[in-house]
Scaffold this active site. Structure first.
Site, PDB file in Angstrom:
ATOM      1  N   LYS A  41      37.400  -6.796   4.035  1.00  0.00           N
ATOM      2  CA  LYS A  41      36.143  -6.783   4.341  1.00  0.00           C
ATOM      3  C   LYS A  41      36.513  -6.853   6.214  1.00  0.00           C
ATOM      4  O   LYS A  41      37.626  -7.291   6.248  1.00  0.00           O
ATOM      5  CB  LYS A  41      35.247  -7.758   4.053  1.00  0.00           C
ATOM      6  CG  LYS A  41      35.127  -9.115   4.531  1.00  0.00           C
ATOM      7  CD  LYS A  41      34.232 -10.055   4.137  1.00  0.00           C
ATOM      8  CE  LYS A  41      33.189 -10.229   5.201  1.00  0.00           C
ATOM      9  NZ  LYS A  41      33.744 -11.620   5.881  1.00  0.00           N
ATOM     10  N   GLU A  47      29.261 -23.950   6.032  1.00  0.00           N
ATOM     11  CA  GLU A  47      30.752 -24.390   6.403  1.00  0.00           C
ATOM     12  C   GLU A  47      30.500 -25.277   7.724  1.00  0.00           C
ATOM     13  O   GLU A  47      29.552 -25.263   8.247  1.00  0.00           O
ATOM     14  CB  GLU A  47      31.179 -23.110   6.900  1.00  0.00           C
ATOM     15  CG  GLU A  47      31.260 -21.931   6.074  1.00  0.00           C
ATOM     16  CD  GLU A  47      32.156 -20.808   6.436  1.00  0.00           C
ATOM     17  OE1 GLU A  47      33.353 -20.699   6.317  1.00  0.00           O
ATOM     18  OE2 GLU A  47      31.499 -19.894   7.150  1.00  0.00           O
ATOM     19  N   LYS A  73      27.793 -21.858  10.224  1.00  0.00           N
ATOM     20  CA  LYS A  73      28.902 -22.466  10.739  1.00  0.00           C
ATOM     21  C   LYS A  73      28.518 -23.800  11.399  1.00  0.00           C
ATOM     22  O   LYS A  73      27.584 -24.054  11.720  1.00  0.00           O
ATOM     23  CB  LYS A  73      29.676 -21.711  11.593  1.00  0.00           C
ATOM     24  CG  LYS A  73      30.306 -20.445  10.638  1.00  0.00           C
ATOM     25  CD  LYS A  73      31.850 -20.183  11.332  1.00  0.00           C
ATOM     26  CE  LYS A  73      32.263 -18.776  10.658  1.00  0.00           C
ATOM     27  NZ  LYS A  73      32.902 -19.051   9.523  1.00  0.00           N
ATOM     28  N   LYS A  80      36.683 -16.131  -6.884  1.00  0.00           N
ATOM     29  CA  LYS A  80      36.252 -17.525  -7.254  1.00  0.00           C
ATOM     30  C   LYS A  80      36.048 -17.488  -8.616  1.00  0.00           C
ATOM     31  O   LYS A  80      35.071 -16.837  -9.015  1.00  0.00           O
ATOM     32  CB  LYS A  80      35.342 -18.053  -6.238  1.00  0.00           C
ATOM     33  CG  LYS A  80      35.577 -17.925  -4.732  1.00  0.00           C
ATOM     34  CD  LYS A  80      34.589 -18.618  -3.870  1.00  0.00           C
ATOM     35  CE  LYS A  80      34.753 -18.554  -2.450  1.00  0.00           C
ATOM     36  NZ  LYS A  80      36.134 -19.147  -1.711  1.00  0.00           N
ATOM     37  N   HIS A 135      29.057 -11.450   0.790  1.00  0.00           N
ATOM     38  CA  HIS A 135      29.187 -12.841  -0.048  1.00  0.00           C
ATOM     39  C   HIS A 135      28.000 -13.286  -0.789  1.00  0.00           C
ATOM     40  O   HIS A 135      27.875 -13.327  -1.850  1.00  0.00           O
ATOM     41  CB  HIS A 135      30.035 -14.123   0.395  1.00  0.00           C
ATOM     42  CG  HIS A 135      31.246 -13.701   1.267  1.00  0.00           C
ATOM     43  ND1 HIS A 135      31.902 -12.778   0.769  1.00  0.00           N
ATOM     44  CD2 HIS A 135      31.828 -13.854   2.498  1.00  0.00           C
ATOM     45  CE1 HIS A 135      33.015 -12.762   1.535  1.00  0.00           C
ATOM     46  NE2 HIS A 135      32.749 -13.438   2.566  1.00  0.00           N
ATOM     47  N   HIS A 194      36.072 -11.438  -1.364  1.00  0.00           N
ATOM     48  CA  HIS A 194      37.004 -12.521  -1.933  1.00  0.00           C
ATOM     49  C   HIS A 194      36.233 -13.581  -2.703  1.00  0.00           C
ATOM     50  O   HIS A 194      36.628 -14.367  -3.769  1.00  0.00           O
ATOM     51  CB  HIS A 194      37.851 -13.218  -0.974  1.00  0.00           C
ATOM     52  CG  HIS A 194      37.042 -14.091  -0.066  1.00  0.00           C
ATOM     53  ND1 HIS A 194      36.519 -14.090   0.994  1.00  0.00           N
ATOM     54  CD2 HIS A 194      37.378 -15.781  -0.215  1.00  0.00           C
ATOM     55  CE1 HIS A 194      36.005 -15.202   1.562  1.00  0.00           C
ATOM     56  NE2 HIS A 194      36.534 -16.257   0.797  1.00  0.00           N
ATOM     57  N   ASP A 221      28.731 -11.172   8.646  1.00  0.00           N
ATOM     58  CA  ASP A 221      29.870 -11.881   8.167  1.00  0.00           C
ATOM     59  C   ASP A 221      29.610 -12.155   6.610  1.00  0.00           C
ATOM     60  O   ASP A 221      30.711 -12.095   5.860  1.00  0.00           O
ATOM     61  CB  ASP A 221      30.268 -13.011   9.190  1.00  0.00           C
ATOM     62  CG  ASP A 221      31.700 -13.615   8.827  1.00  0.00           C
ATOM     63  OD1 ASP A 221      32.637 -12.887   8.528  1.00  0.00           O
ATOM     64  OD2 ASP A 221      31.971 -14.710   8.959  1.00  0.00           O
TER      65      ASP A 221
END
Ligand code: BG6
Length: 512
Positions: free
Chosen positions: A172, A240, A360, A206, A264, A202, A259
């Site tokens: 990505k 995060e 974030k 998981k 995701h 990704h 992002d």
């Protein structure tokens, strides 16, 4: 609220055990960007773990292609250091590097210094790969995806002759918006067939994300409740604590929405909301994901909150605001937080809001999906001291804790009818003793064995972008896309609380 903790039972575990996977066929694993951070931090540790598990063939080798002034020996030494750091940091069963595995692996690493855009690089690769299987991993900046694939095509490296496969893994970000994602798909599909393209997310590597499907579809008691008759709403959180670190330049042009959301968060949503596929066949799974993503109702501006962190504190230490981060503009309007309310317009979900949030520099690191069930009727309790019933919530913990929690009401012992909320928790680490993993092991192994289930098909990617495109369009008109602020270390902007409050709901707390 004390929980009932599930404990391991070898009898039950044995009943579910499957067959052991076999080593992947021989393959040259070519990494463009092989000298970079992703390769050292994640790809090489994942390959090492695959080797430890006996899942690589003797005919496996790595070719790292990059610009930097390196040699094969220097790169091997760097991989060795990275692996040592990985096992020390992530190790559970083994905290030292296995020498037998390293001896096996290091002789299989070759470095090629070359440009991604010059024919010479590809001529060399064509000789090296010969007629065998090859995976080309694009661990490079997105602007190189198109040129590399064009060059692979021109040099004949994408042709599959005599039963050998040629596959390309694309990292990505896949596109910047719907239009660029479509253009990139068209460009790649000019050279490759869809089945040769492995678009990575990704999150799909998981274990806990893969477990969502296992949990929903291998158990009899979830699925009958999994619909608008029984579910009030769903909350998906990816919080995060890190800031933008050294990625200020990249992040300025990206922001939290691009992002995290079309990729995701949409994958988490698709896993949670999709219909049961007829098999684990890659297309059967990806068809269902596409359908549910395409059923997302067009977003309205009032259903989206964008935020940016200001200075604050995390774990007692002061942290700077986003605009003071390196390579960030002092007047930046890039969001570092986004929350939104989505509606899925199909028979299963119509009327059940899905609230998504990611950001974030939030109070804790936590990724989870919380399914909030409808309240039970209260009538029975109206003449008792019980004022309200405990909401039933099922939380699927993705990280850092991995497991499932069920929250429900129980009678508090004593002579009167009083209810308390209790939690029953299944913790992955208590039941299963898996070795350390990066999440990339499954993805690399699946690509080498030709299983694209955990990779995104062109239409999945486009459906994710399509869902967020209205927000991207407003961001081009700042007056329509206000930017709120939140202090680093907080739970996000208060406006995100208001998004749920107006529906009479609230976010689950952002606590560890
Ligand atoms: C990446 C984003 O795709 O995912 C990062 O670019 C983000 O900004 C990361 O930090 C989160 O991944 P994980 O696995 O740490 O949740």
């Amino acid at each position: 609220m004390d929980g009932i903790v599930a404990s391991a039972s070898s009898e039950i575990q044995g009943a579910g055990a499957g067959t052991q996977p076999r080593p992947a066929p021989p393959c040259t694993f070519v990494v463009f960007g092989g000298g970079g951070d992703l390769t050292k931090r994640l790809l090489v540790p994942a390959i090492y773990n695959l080797a430890c598990a006996g899942l690589l063939d003797d005919g496996f080798s790595i070719v790292a292609v990059d610009w930097a002034e390196l040699s094969s020996d220097i790169l091997r030494a760097q991989f060795h250091d990275a692996l040592q750091e990985f096992v020390a940091r992530r190790g559970t069963s083994a905290t030292v590097l296995r020498d037998d595995i390293w001896q096996w692996l290091h002789t299989r690493v070759t470095y090629l210094r070359g440009s991604f855009e010059e024919a010479e690089t590809y001529d060399w690769l064509a000789q090296r790969v010969g007629g065998g299987n090859a995976v080309f991993y694009l661990a490079v900046a997105a602007r190189f995806f198109g040129p590399i694939v064009d060059n692979l095509g021109t040099s004949g490296l994408t042709e599959e002759a005599d039963g050998a496969y040629r596959r390309v893994i694309v990292e990505k970000p896949f596109g910047h918006d719907l239009k660029s994602a479509r253009e990139l798909n068209t460009r790649l599909l000019g050279t490759l067939r869809e089945r040769q393209i492995y678009r990575i997310d990704h999150y799909l590597g998981k274990e806990t994300v893969q477990n969502i499907m296992a949990l929903r579809f291998s158990n009899g008691f979830f699925e009958p409740l999994w619909n608008r008759q029984n579910i009030d709403h769903v909350q998906i959180t990816a919080a995060e604590t890190v800031g933008v670190e050294k990625r200020g330049r990249f992040y300025e042009g990206t922001g939290a929405l691009r992002d995290m959301v079309p990729n995701h968060l949409m994958q988490l949503l698709a896993m949670t909301a999709m219909e049961a596929p007829v098999s684990f066949d890659a297309d059967a799974v990806r068809d269902e994901k596409s359908k549910v993503l395409k059923a997302i109702h067009s977003l309205m501006p009032e259903d989206v909150v964008r935020g940016q962190y200001t200075a604050g504190a995390l774990a007692g230490a002061p942290v700077r605001g986003y605009r003071d981060e390196p390579d960030v503009a002092p007047e930046s309007r890039t969001e570092t937080y986004v929350a939104m309310k989505l509606n899925i317009d199909n028979w299963r979900w119509a009327g059940v809001p899905f609230y998504l949030r990611t950001g974030k520099r939030l109070a804790v690191r936590k990724t989870e999906i919380a399914i909030h069930f409808r309240h039970a009727p209260y009538a029975l309790f109206r003449d008792t001291p019980v004022e309200r019933l405990t909401p039933n919530i099922m939380i699927m913990h993705i990280q850092p804790t991995e497991g499932v929690t069920m929250q429900f009401g129980a009678k508090i012992p004593g002579p009167t009818v009083r209810l308390g909320g209790v939690r029953m928790k299944f913790d992955y680490s208590e039941w299963f003793s898996e070795g350390p993993s990066t999440g990339y092991e499954t993805l690399i192994y699946d690509c080498m064995t030709g299983d694209a289930t955990l990779f995104q098909r062109a239409d999945n990617i486009e459906a994710g972008w399509r869902a967020v495109q209205p927000v991207l369009d407003w961001c081009d008109r700042p007056e329509e896309a206000p930017l709120c602020s939140y202090a680093a270390g907080s739970a996000g902007p208060v406006e995100a609380d208001a998004l749920l409050a107006r529906d009479g709901r609230h976010w689950l707390g952002l606590t560890a």
